[in-house]
Design a protein around this motif. Sequence first.
Motif, PDB file in Angstrom:
ATOM      1  N   PRO A 191      36.003  37.410  32.899  1.00 57.88           N
ATOM      2  CA  PRO A 191      34.592  37.533  33.288  1.00 57.88           C
ATOM      3  C   PRO A 191      34.376  38.329  34.577  1.00 57.88           C
ATOM      4  O   PRO A 191      33.278  38.855  34.779  1.00 57.88           O
ATOM      5  CB  PRO A 191      34.159  36.064  33.465  1.00 57.88           C
ATOM      6  N   PHE A 192      35.406  38.413  35.427  1.00 53.55           N
ATOM      7  CA  PHE A 192      35.288  39.262  36.614  1.00 53.55           C
ATOM      8  C   PHE A 192      35.099  40.712  36.180  1.00 53.55           C
ATOM      9  O   PHE A 192      34.248  41.433  36.723  1.00 53.55           O
ATOM     10  CB  PHE A 192      36.543  39.131  37.485  1.00 53.55           C
ATOM     11  N   VAL A 193      35.905  41.159  35.213  1.00 49.44           N
ATOM     12  CA  VAL A 193      35.784  42.522  34.704  1.00 49.44           C
ATOM     13  C   VAL A 193      34.412  42.727  34.067  1.00 49.44           C
ATOM     14  O   VAL A 193      33.769  43.769  34.265  1.00 49.44           O
ATOM     15  CB  VAL A 193      36.899  42.821  33.682  1.00 49.44           C
ATOM     16  N   LEU A 224      38.620  45.825  42.812  1.00 45.07           N
ATOM     17  CA  LEU A 224      39.738  44.914  43.049  1.00 45.07           C
ATOM     18  C   LEU A 224      40.113  44.848  44.528  1.00 45.07           C
ATOM     19  O   LEU A 224      40.632  43.844  44.997  1.00 45.07           O
ATOM     20  CB  LEU A 224      40.950  45.350  42.227  1.00 45.07           C
ATOM     21  N   LYS A 225      39.841  45.920  45.253  1.00 41.85           N
ATOM     22  CA  LYS A 225      40.155  45.953  46.683  1.00 41.85           C
ATOM     23  C   LYS A 225      39.011  45.438  47.539  1.00 41.85           C
ATOM     24  O   LYS A 225      39.242  44.878  48.617  1.00 41.85           O
ATOM     25  CB  LYS A 225      40.497  47.379  47.115  1.00 41.85           C
ATOM     26  N   CYS A 226      37.773  45.649  47.087  1.00 37.62           N
ATOM     27  CA  CYS A 226      36.609  45.380  47.945  1.00 37.62           C
ATOM     28  C   CYS A 226      35.910  44.056  47.646  1.00 37.62           C
ATOM     29  O   CYS A 226      35.438  43.394  48.559  1.00 37.62           O
ATOM     30  CB  CYS A 226      35.616  46.529  47.828  1.00 37.62           C
ATOM     31  N   TYR A 227      35.796  43.690  46.382  1.00 34.61           N
ATOM     32  CA  TYR A 227      35.225  42.390  46.059  1.00 34.61           C
ATOM     33  C   TYR A 227      36.190  41.301  46.502  1.00 34.61           C
ATOM     34  O   TYR A 227      37.412  41.475  46.457  1.00 34.61           O
ATOM     35  CB  TYR A 227      34.966  42.261  44.561  1.00 34.61           C
ATOM     36  N   ARG A 228      35.648  40.171  46.901  1.00 29.86           N
ATOM     37  CA  ARG A 228      36.487  39.113  47.446  1.00 29.86           C
ATOM     38  C   ARG A 228      36.180  37.784  46.775  1.00 29.86           C
ATOM     39  O   ARG A 228      35.123  37.596  46.168  1.00 29.86           O
ATOM     40  CB  ARG A 228      36.302  39.004  48.962  1.00 29.86           C
ATOM     41  N   ILE A 229      37.118  36.865  46.892  1.00 27.52           N
ATOM     42  CA  ILE A 229      36.979  35.528  46.339  1.00 27.52           C
ATOM     43  C   ILE A 229      37.366  34.538  47.428  1.00 27.52           C
ATOM     44  O   ILE A 229      38.278  34.797  48.220  1.00 27.52           O
ATOM     45  CB  ILE A 229      37.854  35.352  45.091  1.00 27.52           C
ATOM     46  N   TYR A 236      39.792  36.135  50.069  1.00 28.94           N
ATOM     47  CA  TYR A 236      40.878  36.964  49.553  1.00 28.94           C
ATOM     48  C   TYR A 236      40.303  38.118  48.737  1.00 28.94           C
ATOM     49  O   TYR A 236      39.287  37.964  48.055  1.00 28.94           O
ATOM     50  CB  TYR A 236      41.797  36.162  48.626  1.00 28.94           C
ATOM     51  N   LYS A 237      40.982  39.250  48.772  1.00 26.17           N
ATOM     52  CA  LYS A 237      40.673  40.296  47.815  1.00 26.17           C
ATOM     53  C   LYS A 237      41.051  39.785  46.426  1.00 26.17           C
ATOM     54  O   LYS A 237      41.983  39.010  46.282  1.00 26.17           O
ATOM     55  CB  LYS A 237      41.476  41.563  48.127  1.00 26.17           C
ATOM     56  N   ILE A 238      40.328  40.257  45.417  1.00 26.74           N
ATOM     57  CA  ILE A 238      40.632  39.839  44.052  1.00 26.74           C
ATOM     58  C   ILE A 238      42.086  40.138  43.716  1.00 26.74           C
ATOM     59  O   ILE A 238      42.794  39.315  43.122  1.00 26.74           O
ATOM     60  CB  ILE A 238      39.699  40.541  43.049  1.00 26.74           C
ATOM     61  N   VAL A 239      42.550  41.297  44.122  1.00 25.09           N
ATOM     62  CA  VAL A 239      43.916  41.701  43.799  1.00 25.09           C
ATOM     63  C   VAL A 239      44.937  40.756  44.431  1.00 25.09           C
ATOM     64  O   VAL A 239      46.008  40.507  43.868  1.00 25.09           O
ATOM     65  CB  VAL A 239      44.159  43.166  44.236  1.00 25.09           C
ATOM     66  N   ASP A 240      44.617  40.192  45.603  1.00 13.50           N
ATOM     67  CA  ASP A 240      45.528  39.252  46.261  1.00 13.50           C
ATOM     68  C   ASP A 240      45.419  37.847  45.675  1.00 13.50           C
ATOM     69  O   ASP A 240      46.383  37.082  45.702  1.00 13.50           O
ATOM     70  CB  ASP A 240      45.242  39.202  47.770  1.00 13.50           C
ATOM     71  N   SER A 241      44.238  37.510  45.164  1.00 14.04           N
ATOM     72  CA  SER A 241      44.047  36.167  44.600  1.00 14.04           C
ATOM     73  C   SER A 241      44.920  35.948  43.366  1.00 14.04           C
ATOM     74  O   SER A 241      45.293  34.813  43.068  1.00 14.04           O
ATOM     75  CB  SER A 241      42.573  35.943  44.239  1.00 14.04           C
ATOM     76  N   GLU A 265      37.182  31.335  40.718  1.00 13.79           N
ATOM     77  CA  GLU A 265      35.778  31.067  40.392  1.00 13.79           C
ATOM     78  C   GLU A 265      34.939  32.310  40.658  1.00 13.79           C
ATOM     79  O   GLU A 265      35.025  32.904  41.739  1.00 13.79           O
ATOM     80  CB  GLU A 265      35.247  29.900  41.237  1.00 13.79           C
ATOM     81  N   LEU A 266      34.150  32.685  39.689  1.00 14.66           N
ATOM     82  CA  LEU A 266      33.266  33.840  39.803  1.00 14.66           C
ATOM     83  C   LEU A 266      31.977  33.386  40.488  1.00 14.66           C
ATOM     84  O   LEU A 266      31.124  32.770  39.858  1.00 14.66           O
ATOM     85  CB  LEU A 266      32.968  34.416  38.419  1.00 14.66           C
ATOM     86  N   LYS A 267      31.855  33.674  41.776  1.00 17.40           N
ATOM     87  CA  LYS A 267      30.685  33.271  42.533  1.00 17.40           C
ATOM     88  C   LYS A 267      30.012  34.498  43.137  1.00 17.40           C
ATOM     89  O   LYS A 267      30.662  35.318  43.767  1.00 17.40           O
ATOM     90  CB  LYS A 267      31.066  32.297  43.653  1.00 17.40           C
ATOM     91  N   GLU A 268      28.710  34.591  42.956  1.00 18.59           N
ATOM     92  CA  GLU A 268      27.978  35.794  43.343  1.00 18.59           C
ATOM     93  C   GLU A 268      28.064  36.077  44.831  1.00 18.59           C
ATOM     94  O   GLU A 268      28.148  37.233  45.249  1.00 18.59           O
ATOM     95  CB  GLU A 268      26.512  35.672  42.917  1.00 18.59           C
ATOM     96  N   GLN A 269      28.062  35.034  45.663  1.00 20.95           N
ATOM     97  CA  GLN A 269      28.012  35.268  47.100  1.00 20.95           C
ATOM     98  C   GLN A 269      29.257  35.957  47.638  1.00 20.95           C
ATOM     99  O   GLN A 269      29.251  36.485  48.745  1.00 20.95           O
ATOM    100  CB  GLN A 269      27.787  33.957  47.861  1.00 20.95           C
ATOM    101  N   TYR A 270      30.339  35.968  46.847  1.00 21.81           N
ATOM    102  CA  TYR A 270      31.569  36.601  47.301  1.00 21.81           C
ATOM    103  C   TYR A 270      31.808  37.947  46.616  1.00 21.81           C
ATOM    104  O   TYR A 270      32.846  38.541  46.789  1.00 21.81           O
ATOM    105  CB  TYR A 270      32.772  35.698  47.023  1.00 21.81           C
ATOM    106  N   LEU A 271      30.827  38.416  45.838  1.00 19.22           N
ATOM    107  CA  LEU A 271      31.089  39.591  45.023  1.00 19.22           C
ATOM    108  C   LEU A 271      30.146  40.751  45.295  1.00 19.22           C
ATOM    109  O   LEU A 271      29.940  41.600  44.449  1.00 19.22           O
ATOM    110  CB  LEU A 271      31.021  39.208  43.541  1.00 19.22           C
ATOM    111  N   HIS A 272      29.561  40.782  46.464  1.00 20.13           N
ATOM    112  CA  HIS A 272      28.663  41.869  46.799  1.00 20.13           C
ATOM    113  C   HIS A 272      29.416  42.982  47.513  1.00 20.13           C
ATOM    114  O   HIS A 272      30.245  42.729  48.381  1.00 20.13           O
ATOM    115  CB  HIS A 272      27.526  41.385  47.693  1.00 20.13           C
ATOM    116  N   LEU A 273      29.086  44.218  47.172  1.00 20.88           N
ATOM    117  CA  LEU A 273      29.570  45.358  47.930  1.00 20.88           C
ATOM    118  C   LEU A 273      28.471  45.757  48.910  1.00 20.88           C
ATOM    119  O   LEU A 273      27.311  45.892  48.532  1.00 20.88           O
ATOM    120  CB  LEU A 273      29.859  46.541  46.997  1.00 20.88           C
TER     121      LEU A 273
END
Length: 283
Positions: A191-193, A224-229, A236-241, A265-273
């Motif tokens: 779902p992240f993709v 993968l580098k800029c969005y975070r979780i 964490y960066k998605i790639v590191d998670s 967990e896919l949470k909107e507050q951590y996925l803004h560029l």
Amino acid sequence: MISLADIKVIIVATHGVTFTNSALAKLLEYNVVILHCNHSYQPTGWSLPLQRIVRPKVFYNQILRNEDFEIKLWKNILKSKIANQADCLDMIGNKKHTLYKLINKPLVSESNIARQYWKHYFDEIGNPIKREHENAEQFENICLNYGYAVIKTLIYRAIIIHGMLPELGIHHLGKYNSTPLVYDLMEPYRPFVDYYFYKFVQDFEQYYNSKNLKEWAKFVSMALKCYRIKINNISYKIVDSVDLYIEKIADAYLKFDCSNIFLPELKEQYLHLDKHRNREYEE
């Protein structure tokens, strides 16, 4: 300049790239996975380091196939995937779905949930099509499959590093020349993709309308580098998670206990560029 220790995966999605044997050997020594794409930007293969047994007890416990443990682990993974799908639909503006209710049913029907999810998802994209898995013809499905292939590469790398056998799945059945554990463990990240692609359609409509797969490949790498979780109040960066996720799965195999696993967990507050990142991408 980037330290080799900081590189997890290289996606070769352009023409004219060559590697010397020395460069390949050094990258593989640092457990870097190289994903190769064809002229249509479709993944066609991986360059992987030799498999190494880092944690023998994890390896042997996986072979033992503790059925009760694996059933419980798979239920947790599946529930995480469906919850993230529900959150994805919420985040892209669809409130008609009933995925939250379906998660807690005694018997979860993956096929029914998938039909509902993809109908609502493609409706929000603005193109009510069907989901195509292999040999996709629709641009939307081609993009999704590419994004999943990138996630699959990261999962595969982490499985190898943490001493597990990708050929032994939790839920998916093993077949000749297959890696079912990769497909099992990547489920919560799908779902992240899906969300990334929706953002791509909304924020870079000109590339979507022109069916520019190259720009989508670029967007996936950037996301993968800029969005975070956020995990335990640490960002964490998605790639590191992915590494942390697989490490916790490997830990669970030590005592056949999945109570301390980490599920993304896919949470909107951590996925803004931010605007700076959007400018950086466009440049």
